[in-house]
Enzyme design. Structure first.
Site, PDB file in Angstrom:
ATOM      1  N   TYR A  52      22.722   9.002  -9.089  1.00  0.00           N
ATOM      2  CA  TYR A  52      23.722   8.942 -10.168  1.00  0.00           C
ATOM      3  C   TYR A  52      24.186  10.330 -10.596  1.00  0.00           C
ATOM      4  O   TYR A  52      25.377  10.634 -10.597  1.00  0.00           O
ATOM      5  CB  TYR A  52      23.122   8.199 -11.375  1.00  0.00           C
ATOM      6  CG  TYR A  52      24.006   8.236 -12.588  1.00  0.00           C
ATOM      7  CD1 TYR A  52      25.097   7.374 -12.693  1.00  0.00           C
ATOM      8  CD2 TYR A  52      23.763   9.151 -13.607  1.00  0.00           C
ATOM      9  CE1 TYR A  52      25.930   7.435 -13.804  1.00  0.00           C
ATOM     10  CE2 TYR A  52      24.594   9.202 -14.723  1.00  0.00           C
ATOM     11  CZ  TYR A  52      25.670   8.347 -14.816  1.00  0.00           C
ATOM     12  OH  TYR A  52      26.486   8.412 -15.909  1.00  0.00           O
TER      13      TYR A  52
ATOM     14  N   ARG B  14      17.228  10.548   1.699  1.00  0.00           N
ATOM     15  CA  ARG B  14      16.505   9.581   2.520  1.00  0.00           C
ATOM     16  C   ARG B  14      17.401   9.081   3.646  1.00  0.00           C
ATOM     17  O   ARG B  14      18.611   8.942   3.464  1.00  0.00           O
ATOM     18  CB  ARG B  14      16.067   8.394   1.661  1.00  0.00           C
ATOM     19  CG  ARG B  14      14.917   8.703   0.733  1.00  0.00           C
ATOM     20  CD  ARG B  14      14.560   7.461  -0.047  1.00  0.00           C
ATOM     21  NE  ARG B  14      13.394   7.684  -0.895  1.00  0.00           N
ATOM     22  CZ  ARG B  14      13.212   7.096  -2.067  1.00  0.00           C
ATOM     23  NH1 ARG B  14      14.114   6.256  -2.532  1.00  0.00           N
ATOM     24  NH2 ARG B  14      12.137   7.342  -2.768  1.00  0.00           N
ATOM     25  N   PRO B  15      16.805   8.758   4.793  1.00  0.00           N
ATOM     26  CA  PRO B  15      17.611   8.290   5.931  1.00  0.00           C
ATOM     27  C   PRO B  15      18.373   7.005   5.609  1.00  0.00           C
ATOM     28  O   PRO B  15      17.890   6.140   4.894  1.00  0.00           O
ATOM     29  CB  PRO B  15      16.555   8.048   7.026  1.00  0.00           C
ATOM     30  CG  PRO B  15      15.380   8.868   6.624  1.00  0.00           C
ATOM     31  CD  PRO B  15      15.382   8.900   5.128  1.00  0.00           C
TER      32      PRO B  15
ATOM     33  N   THR C 234      19.582   3.473   6.632  1.00  0.00           N
ATOM     34  CA  THR C 234      19.093   2.416   7.513  1.00  0.00           C
ATOM     35  C   THR C 234      20.045   1.229   7.429  1.00  0.00           C
ATOM     36  O   THR C 234      20.978   1.213   6.628  1.00  0.00           O
ATOM     37  CB  THR C 234      17.678   1.960   7.098  1.00  0.00           C
ATOM     38  OG1 THR C 234      17.756   1.304   5.823  1.00  0.00           O
ATOM     39  CG2 THR C 234      16.721   3.141   7.002  1.00  0.00           C
TER      40      THR C 234
ATOM     41  N   SER D  19      26.987   1.326  -1.055  1.00  0.00           N
ATOM     42  CA  SER D  19      27.417   2.470  -1.855  1.00  0.00           C
ATOM     43  C   SER D  19      26.839   3.778  -1.313  1.00  0.00           C
ATOM     44  O   SER D  19      27.491   4.818  -1.358  1.00  0.00           O
ATOM     45  CB  SER D  19      27.017   2.277  -3.320  1.00  0.00           C
ATOM     46  OG  SER D  19      25.615   2.124  -3.440  1.00  0.00           O
TER      47      SER D  19
ATOM     48  N   PHE E  84      17.217  18.315 -17.000  1.00  0.00           N
ATOM     49  CA  PHE E  84      18.416  17.669 -17.536  1.00  0.00           C
ATOM     50  C   PHE E  84      18.102  16.665 -18.640  1.00  0.00           C
ATOM     51  O   PHE E  84      18.682  15.601 -18.732  1.00  0.00           O
ATOM     52  CB  PHE E  84      19.199  16.987 -16.408  1.00  0.00           C
ATOM     53  CG  PHE E  84      19.336  17.836 -15.178  1.00  0.00           C
ATOM     54  CD1 PHE E  84      20.049  19.026 -15.228  1.00  0.00           C
ATOM     55  CD2 PHE E  84      18.738  17.474 -13.987  1.00  0.00           C
ATOM     56  CE1 PHE E  84      20.173  19.826 -14.111  1.00  0.00           C
ATOM     57  CE2 PHE E  84      18.856  18.271 -12.860  1.00  0.00           C
ATOM     58  CZ  PHE E  84      19.576  19.457 -12.923  1.00  0.00           C
TER      59      PHE E  84
ATOM     60  N   LYS F 103       6.961  15.781 -16.543  1.00  0.00           N
ATOM     61  CA  LYS F 103       7.866  16.914 -16.449  1.00  0.00           C
ATOM     62  C   LYS F 103       7.111  18.225 -16.685  1.00  0.00           C
ATOM     63  O   LYS F 103       7.371  19.234 -16.029  1.00  0.00           O
ATOM     64  CB  LYS F 103       9.001  16.757 -17.464  1.00  0.00           C
ATOM     65  CG  LYS F 103       9.878  15.536 -17.195  1.00  0.00           C
ATOM     66  CD  LYS F 103      10.977  15.401 -18.217  1.00  0.00           C
ATOM     67  CE  LYS F 103      12.083  16.368 -17.932  1.00  0.00           C
ATOM     68  NZ  LYS F 103      13.210  16.225 -18.882  1.00  0.00           N
TER      69      LYS F 103
ATOM     70  N   ASN G 294      19.174  18.006 -23.783  1.00  0.00           N
ATOM     71  CA  ASN G 294      18.889  17.047 -24.844  1.00  0.00           C
ATOM     72  C   ASN G 294      19.239  15.616 -24.470  1.00  0.00           C
ATOM     73  O   ASN G 294      19.831  14.879 -25.231  1.00  0.00           O
ATOM     74  CB  ASN G 294      19.580  17.465 -26.144  1.00  0.00           C
ATOM     75  CG  ASN G 294      18.965  18.731 -26.688  1.00  0.00           C
ATOM     76  OD1 ASN G 294      17.755  18.888 -26.669  1.00  0.00           O
ATOM     77  ND2 ASN G 294      19.790  19.662 -27.132  1.00  0.00           N
TER      78      ASN G 294
END
Length: 200
Positions: free
Chosen positions: A18, A39-40, A42, A48, A117, A137, A157
């Site tokens: 996203y 990632r590959p 498949t 999308s 982020f 994190k 934030n």
């Protein structure tokens, strides 16, 4: 174009997600040679994702398919770039430790921006469920600091507009809003042009 070859080469992890999609497009539009580690694809991949790959290839992005546990592969790619940006989603957050280790081994990265982020986890005291989220994190932050690679932590934030629809439900009719806390925090809630912002 003169000067274009001197711009840092950017490698983005999570670039098909996203937030990552916007980061990739911003990198390309700024004139950086941009690589995406993803990632590959498949036969079971979402349509999308296939569209994103096609779009990226159309704007000159180099896509490297692989998993985050392919250490040697990641190290070899890192040696071809200057800056690494991670936009991996929360379920993969601790997998960034593999990226950190590979950056240390490669030894040439000028700057690493981990998938932050959000809020400044070293300065907030949230409720327990969110505290568990922030602790992951912090683990990544401490690992980055320990191996002494150049880094930038970006804390925005939590992008108020991203969460406000869930937390405050502005489009549902109601007379009150529950905001967790001890009542000492002061803030202003604004509703300009359908953009939402909570300013402490």
């Amino acid at each position: 174009m003169e000067g274009e070859n001197t711009k840092p080469k950017i490698l983005i992890f999570g670039g098909t997600g996203y937030f990552g999609k916007y980061m990739v497009k911003a990198s390309v539009s700024s004139g950086h040679k941009t690589f995406v580690y993803a990632r590959p694809v498949t036969k079971n991949s979402r349509p999308s994702k296939l569209e994103i790959h096609k779009e990226f290839q159309g704007i000159g992005v180099t896509i490297i398919e692989g998993e985050l546990d392919e250490h040697e592969k990641i190290v070899s790619i890192l040696k071809e770039v200057d800056v690494v940006i991670s936009t991996v989603a929360y379920p993969q957050f601790l997998d960034q430790l593999k990226i950190v280790h590979a950056i240390k081994v490669a030894g040439n990265i000028k700057r690493f921006l981990p998938s932050e982020f959000g809020c400044e986890e070293d300065r907030v005291r949230p409720l327990p469920p969110f505290e568990a989220y922030l602790e992951k994190k912090r683990i990544v932050r401490r690992a980055i600091e320990a191996v002494e690679i150049p880094y930038t932590f970006v804390s925005a934030n939590c992008y108020g507009a991203y969460f406000v629809n869930v937390l405050l439900r502005p489009f549902e009719p109601h007379d009150d809003v529950v905001v967790y806390g001890n009542g000492e925090a002061k803030g202003t809630y604004t509703f300009p042009m359908h953009k939402y912002m909570f300013t402490p």
